[in-house]
Write an enzyme that holds these catalytic residues in place. Structure first.
Site, PDB file in Angstrom:
ATOM      1  N   SER A   1       0.863  -1.185   0.000  1.00  0.00           N
ATOM      2  CA  SER A   1       0.000   0.000   0.000  1.00  0.00           C
ATOM      3  C   SER A   1       0.889   1.222   0.000  1.00  0.00           C
ATOM      4  O   SER A   1       2.031   1.173   0.490  1.00  0.00           O
ATOM      5  CB  SER A   1      -0.898   0.018   1.239  1.00  0.00           C
TER       6      SER A   1
ATOM      7  N   TYR B   1      -2.816  -0.319  10.501  1.00  0.00           N
ATOM      8  CA  TYR B   1      -2.750  -0.685   9.082  1.00  0.00           C
ATOM      9  C   TYR B   1      -1.428  -0.223   8.467  1.00  0.00           C
ATOM     10  O   TYR B   1      -0.739  -0.984   7.771  1.00  0.00           O
ATOM     11  CB  TYR B   1      -3.932  -0.068   8.349  1.00  0.00           C
TER      12      TYR B   1
END
Length: 678
Positions: A555, A568
C-alpha cells in the site's frame, strides 16, 4: 443449410466420443461421404467430411471437419510415390480440400477416403487395442470375431494403410471392419447408424471376450510393500514429490502436471509385472505421442523414506534422459526433426500414483488419461496372451514424422504466463479477484485462495474449468492451513511458481482508540500471514528448482503517514520490508520478490466495502460514495485506481520482461507525491 451427411456424422461422433470405452480423448476419427453443390459450377460434387487433425469426437463441430473432394482424393492413388515418401501425401491432401475454412486433414484421411463405404469410423478402444497388441493378435481376431472382422498387420498410419484397408474390405465383403495391428479398429457401414452399430459391435464383442476368457491377475502376483498407501498418506507424499518431479520434467521446457491415483494405476504398480510392461512402452500412436516412448518408473516401495525417493528420482531422471537421447540417436536420420526434449511425460511412483506432464494442464491431464488407457490395454492383452507393442523403430517414425511437426507449427504462440502456476490469497473478491482473472487471461493456472471458499469457488468458476483455476480454502493466520493450500495447489497443477500476498483487512482508528486486538488482527493477517505464505511458497519453489515470483500487495500507506491509521500503516510497512528481505535471501534460487503499492482502490474493493471505506470517508469528511473521486482528485493524474490497475502491475512484474528486477515496489496510486519512493 447443413448437409444431412454432416448432421448424421456429428451425431454419430458425439455418441461414440461420449463414452471413453470407445475411444480416447482426441483419438480416432469418423467420416461421411455424400454430395453437395460446387459453388463455382453449381454442379453436384462428391465430398467427404472427416474429423480434422487434433479434434475430439465427443465435442466435434462442423468447423472441426475437413471437407475434401473425393475425385481429387481418389486421383492421388495414381501419383502416390510409395511408402518411403509417405509424408509427401500430407501436403497433397490440401489440394483436395473443398471450400473455405474447415480443419486441417489428419494422417488418417486416406483411410476414410479410399475405403469404399459411405461411412467409416476409426477408433481407439482399450478392448480393441488389447487384441491389436496381443502377441497372437491375428489368431485372436479370428477367434473373437470370426470372419466379420479382419486383421490388418501393423503399418504406420498414412496413405499406404488406407490402400491396405481398402483392399481388405474389397476382398472381404462380409466384414464389418478390421483390427489394425498395434493400433486400434476401423469399421464401416452403408448408413451412419449401421457404421456406429458396427463400431460398437466390435468394441463390445472384444470387451466380452476379455471379460470371459481373461486371466483375473494379468499383471502377476502382488509385490510386498508396493500396495497402495492409505489415501491421506499417498496424497501427502504426492504433494511433496510433485514439485520435485515437475522441476525435473521441466529440464528442457517448463511443464504443468496432473496427478492420478486411480485404482487402475495403483493396482498396476502393486503387481510384479509392472516394471517389465512399463518398459515396453505404449503402442497406439495416440497413446505414446502424448506419453512418450516409455514412462519413468520409481523402483522403490511406496513407504520408502521420502528423501530416499527424491534422491532416487533424480538418479532415474538422469538415466531416463540418457536413454531417451540414445533412442533418438538409434533411429534419427539426417532429415529427422531435432530431438524435442528428453524428459519423461509420465512418472509412476508405486503406492502413490502417476504424475503426468504437458505444455498445459489439459495436455498433462490427457497424457495421464492415455496412460490409464495403456494400462487397460496391457491388462487386456496380458489376460489372454502377451502384450507386444509395435517396435521401437516404428514408434520413432511416428513420434518424429512430418505430421507431428506440422501440428507443432500450427500451434499458437503461448501466452506470457503459460506453464506458470499462481496462488492468489484473498482471491475471492476485489483486488485478488482482478489479479486472479488477469493472471489466468495471460495463461497461468490459478489457485484462488480465500478464507471464504464459496467466494473463491465463484471466482475460479468465472475463470474456467479445473484445467485453468481451482478454489482453495485458506486462513492466512493458520500455518497448517497454508501448508494444506500449497499442497492442494501442487496436487492440482504440479507446484507453485507465482504467489500473490493479497489477503488483507483494515481498521481505521486514531491511536488512542486502537486496541491491541486491532493491532494483532491486522498484523496476523497481513504481516504474519504474508510471511507464512511466502515461507511455504519458497519451500515449494526451491524444491522445484524453477525460480519463481512472490508479489506483495502492500500500500502507499507503507511509506505514507496518513492520519488515524497506525495499525494498518505499520503492518503495510512490515510487508514492504519483507519484500526487501526476501528478495535478498531468495535471489540465489531465482525467486524474485516485488511489491505493488496501491492507493484508494474503492470500487470493487473488499476492504473498503467491509467498513474501511466508511471509516476513511469520515476521516476526510466526504460522503462514502464520493470517496473514490476524492482520492482521484488528490493525485497527480486525477484518476481513480481500480482493482484491474493493480492486477496490471502484478502482470508486468511477473510476465518476463522484468526478469532482472527484484526488491522493487511499484506505486499504483495515480501519483501521490508524498508516497514517492526515495
Amino acid at each position: 443449410m447443413t448437409n444431412q451427411a454432416v448432421t448424421d456424422l456429428l451425431a454419430r461422433s458425439h455418441a461414440l466420443g461420449a463414452d471413453r470405452r470407445n475411444t480416447n480423448y482426441a483419438g480416432g476419427n469418423a467420416s461421411a461421404k455424400g454430395a453437395d453443390l460446387d459453388p463455382a459450377t453449381n454442379a453436384e460434387v462428391e465430398l467427404m467430411w472427416v474429423k480434422g487433425s487434433g479434434g475430439d469426437l465427443g465435442t466435434l463441430t462442423e468447423a472441426g471437419l475437413a471437407v475434401l473432394r473425393l475425385d481429387r482424393m481418389r486421383a492421388l492413388v495414381d501419383v502416390y510415390p510409395g511408402e518411403e515418401r509417405e509424408d509427401e501425401m500430407v501436403a497433397a491432401f490440401d489440394y483436395c480440400l473443398h471450400g473455405k475454412g474447415g480443419a486441417a486433414p489428419s494422417i488418417d484421411t486416406a483411410m476414410h477416403g479410399l475405403v469404399d463405404a459411405p461411412h467409416v469410423d476409426h477408433l481407439h478402444p482399450d478392448s480393441g487395442i488389447a487384441i491389436a497388441t496381443a502377441a497372437d493378435g491375428e489368431e485372436l481376431t479370428r477367434k473373437v470375431f470370426g470372419d466379420r472382422v479382419v486383421w490388418v498387420p501393423w503399418r504406420r498410419p498414412g496413405f499406404q494403410l488406407g490402400l491396405d484397408i481398402a483392399a481388405i474390405k474389397q476382398a472381404n465383403p462380409q466384414a464389418i471392419g478390421c483390427v489394425l495391428g498395434g493400433h486400434g479398429i476401423t469399421a464401416w457401414g452403408d448408413t451412419s447408424e449401421q457404421c456406429q452399430a458396427h463400431s460398437l459391435e466390435i468394441i463390445r464383442t472384444a470387451e466380452a471376450y476379455l471379460a470371459e476368457h481373461g486371466d483375473p491377475e494379468p499383471f502377476g502376483k502382488a509385490l510386498p510393500g508396493y500396495e497402495p498407501l492409505p489415501e491421506e498418506e499417498r496424497r501427502a507424499r504426492a504433494a511433496l514429490l510433485f514439485p520435485v518431479l515437475r522441476g525435473l520434467a521441466s529440464t528442457d521446457s517448463p511443464q504443468l502436471g496432473h496427478f492420478t491415483d486411480s485404482p487402475e494405476v495403483l493396482e498396476f504398480l502393486a503387481r510384479e509385472k509392472h516394471p517389465a510392461l512399463a518398459a515396453l512402452g505404449t503402442s497406439c500412436p495416440d497413446h505414446f505421442l502424448r506419453t512418450k516412448v516409455a514412462p519413468l518408473v520409481v523402483d522403490l516401495p511406496g513407504g520408502a523414506p521420502i528423501d530416499d525417493v527424491i534422491d532416487r528420482v533424480k538418479e532415474l531422471h538422469a538415466a531416463y534422459r540418457e536413454d531417451y537421447a540414445a533412442y533418438y540417436r538409434r533411429h534419427a536420420t539426417p532429415d529427422s526433426p531435432p530431438m524435442r526434449g528428453a524428459d519423461p511425460a509420465i512418472v509412476l511412483v508405486p503406492g502413490v500414483g502417476m504424475f503426468s506432464f504437458g505444455r498445459d494442464k489439459q495436455t498433462a491431464r490427457v497424457a495421464g488419461e492415455f496412460y490409464v488407457n495403456a494400462i487397460n490395454v496391457m491388462r487386456g492383452a496380458e489376460s489372454v496372451s502377451a502384450y507386444a507393442p509395435i517396435p521401437e523403430s516404428e514408434k520413432f517414425r511416428i513420434e518424429y514424422w512430418e505430421l507431428e511437426e506440422a501440428k507443432l507449427r500450427r500451434m499458437p504462440k503461448p501466452k506470457p504466463l503459460a506453464t506458470r502456476i499462481a496462488l492468489v490469497t484473498g482471491g475471492g473478491s476485489g483486488i485478488g479477484r482482478a489479479i486472479a482473472h488477469r493472471l489466468a487471461a495471460e495463461g497461468a493456472c490459478v489457485a484462488v485462495a480465500d478464507r471464504d471458499l464459496a467466494a473463491a469457488t465463484s471466482v475460479a468458476e468465472e475463470i474456467g474449468n479445473a484445467d485453468r483455476a481451482v478454489a482453495v480454502a485458506v486462513d492466512v493466520t493458520d500455518e497448517d492451513g497454508i501448508a494444506a493450500a500449497m499442497a492442494a495447489t501442487s496436487l492440482a497443477f504440479g507446484g507453485v511458481d507465482l504467489v500473490v500476498n493479497n489477503a488483507g483487512l483494515s481498521v481505521s482508528k486514531p491511536l488512542m482508540e486502537t486496541s491491541a486486538k486491532d493491532w494483532d488482527l491486522q498484523h496476523d493477517v497481513m504481516a504474519r500471514g504474508s510471511f507464512l505464505v511466502s515461507r511455504e511458497a519458497a519451500r515449494v519453489m526451491v524444491a522445484q528448482g524453477m525460480g519463481g515470483d512472490i508479489v506483495y500487495i502492500v500500500s502507499k500507506n507503507g511509506v505514507f503517514a496518513g492520519p488515524n491509521n497506525i495499525a494498518y500503516g505499520a503492518t503495510k510497512a512490515d510487508q514492504a520490508h519483507q519484500v526487501r528481505l526476501l528478495a535478498a535471501e531468495l535471489g540465489e534460487h531465482g525467486i524474485r520478490v516485488n511489491g505493488v503499492n496501491p492507493d484508494g482502490v474503492v470500487r470493487g474493493s473488499g476492504i473498503f466495502a467491509s467498513g474501511w471505506g466508511a471509516q476513511r470517508a469520515a476521516v476526510y469528511g466526504v460522503p462514502e460514495e464520493e470517496l473514490g473521486a476524492f482520492y482521484a482528485k488528490r493525485t497527480l493524474l486525477k484518476r481513480e485506481v481500480l482493482p484491474e490497475h493493480v492486477a496490471n502491475a502484478v502482470f508486468v512484474l511477473t510476465a518476463g520482461d522484468l526478469s532482472h528486477t527484484t526488491g522493487l515496489h511499484i506505486p499504483v496510486d495515480a501519483g501521490v507525491a508524498a508516497a514517492f519512493l526515495r
